[in-house]
Design a protein around this motif. Structure first.
Motif, PDB file in Angstrom:
ATOM      1  N   GLU A  40      -5.435  -0.971   1.924  1.00 26.02           N
ATOM      2  CA  GLU A  40      -6.761  -1.862   1.789  1.00 26.02           C
ATOM      3  C   GLU A  40      -7.994  -0.671   2.126  1.00 26.02           C
ATOM      4  N   GLU A  84      -2.333 -12.991  -4.154  1.00 23.20           N
ATOM      5  CA  GLU A  84      -0.875 -12.933  -4.171  1.00 23.20           C
ATOM      6  C   GLU A  84      -0.535 -13.431  -5.383  1.00 23.20           C
ATOM      7  N   HIS A 122      -0.114  -9.947   4.312  1.00 21.74           N
ATOM      8  CA  HIS A 122      -1.552 -10.354   4.230  1.00 21.74           C
ATOM      9  C   HIS A 122      -1.815 -11.601   5.099  1.00 21.74           C
ATOM     10  N   TRP A 133       0.273  -1.989   4.356  1.00 22.74           N
ATOM     11  CA  TRP A 133      -0.798  -2.945   3.678  1.00 22.74           C
ATOM     12  C   TRP A 133      -2.320  -2.728   4.138  1.00 22.74           C
TER      13      TRP A 133
END
Length: 259
Positions: free
Chosen positions: A119, A193, A161, A115
């Motif tokens: 980003e 989300e 997240h 994750w």
């Protein structure tokens, strides 16, 4: 290596020691004080890139273990890209495919690393959505949709997240986490989300373009989603799908319709 010209053998010995000071002796004709400058410089550069690329993971992992990870990566992983920016991708590949897991690893460690890399990848991608012709004022349901090349639907077993000092899940949640990360026309990284329906709708649009070189209308994409999911209320799915498309447009996940 013994058949190499002397200068190349010196280079290999020099680089081998920088990579693995405890396992490879330094060249005998260079004093250790000078070698230490290079040892620290090379390792610290790599460690800084890893720390800056995975700040949450770095913050959660104990100091000693973190440096063990980076040192093992530095010693054993063979990266081929000459660009510093690719160190983060190489470190992720090391974690996912080359390192043996440890009993004291966080269960979410690999997903969190992925994750954080996503980003960074979204921010550094050289693409520019303004280069793709599109009309933002068209009919998303009836006209062919132009999707952004800078949008990625992601699914994780952990809510990556949300992970940080205040939230460290100890076991896998019952439901997966669906996320969409993107970069908008202002070059800002955004994420949302979402749920399985929204995630799949974006996948359908992307798959049509990637696999069949087709742009779908919103109606075609929602009809495919209905066929796959057997949603009990088709009219509700149509109205919900239209709202999802409008949300995608607002976030530049889709850019508009074909001109």
């Amino acid at each position: 290596m013994s058949n190499l010209p002397k200068f190349q053998q010196v280079q290999f010995d020099f680089a081998g020691h920088l990579r693995n000071p405890e396992g490879v002796a330094k060249p005998s004709n260079i004093e250790d004080r000078r070698m230490k400058v290079y040892r620290d410089l090379f390792y610290n550069n790599v460690e800084n890139f890893c720390s800056n690329s995975f700040p949450i993971l770095r913050d959660l992992i104990a100091e000693e273990k973190w440096h063990q990870l980076v040192r093992d990566f530095f010693v054993h992983y063979r990266a081929h890209s000459p660009y510093f920016k690719d160190i983060s991708k190489a470190f992720l590949d090391y974690l996912e495919n080359h390192r043996e897991t440890s009993n004291d690893d966080y269960p979410f460690m690999l997903e969190l690393a992925h994750w954080e890399w996503m980003e960074l990848n979204a921010l550094s991608d050289v693409g520019d959505i303004k280069q793709f012709p599109h009309d933002r004022n068209g009919d998303l349901y009836q006209q062919k949709i132009v999707i952004s090349p800078l949008a990625w639907p992601l699914v994780y077993q952990y809510p990556v997240h949300r992970i940080g000092d205040a939230y460290l899940p100890e076991s896998e949640p019952e439901q997966p986490t669906f996320l969409i990360i993107s970069r908008n026309r202002e070059h800002e990284v955004d994420f949302m989300e979402t749920n399985a329906i929204t995630y799949r709708l974006l996948e359908i649009l992307q798959e049509a373009e990637a696999e069949k070189n087709l742009q779908l209308t919103g109606e075609e994409a929602i009809a495919q989603l209905q066929g796959e999911s057997q949603f009990p209320n088709p009219l509700q799915l149509i109205e919900g799908g239209k709202q999802i498309l409008r949300d995608f447009l607002e976030r530049d996940v889709i850019l508009g319709v074909n001109l």
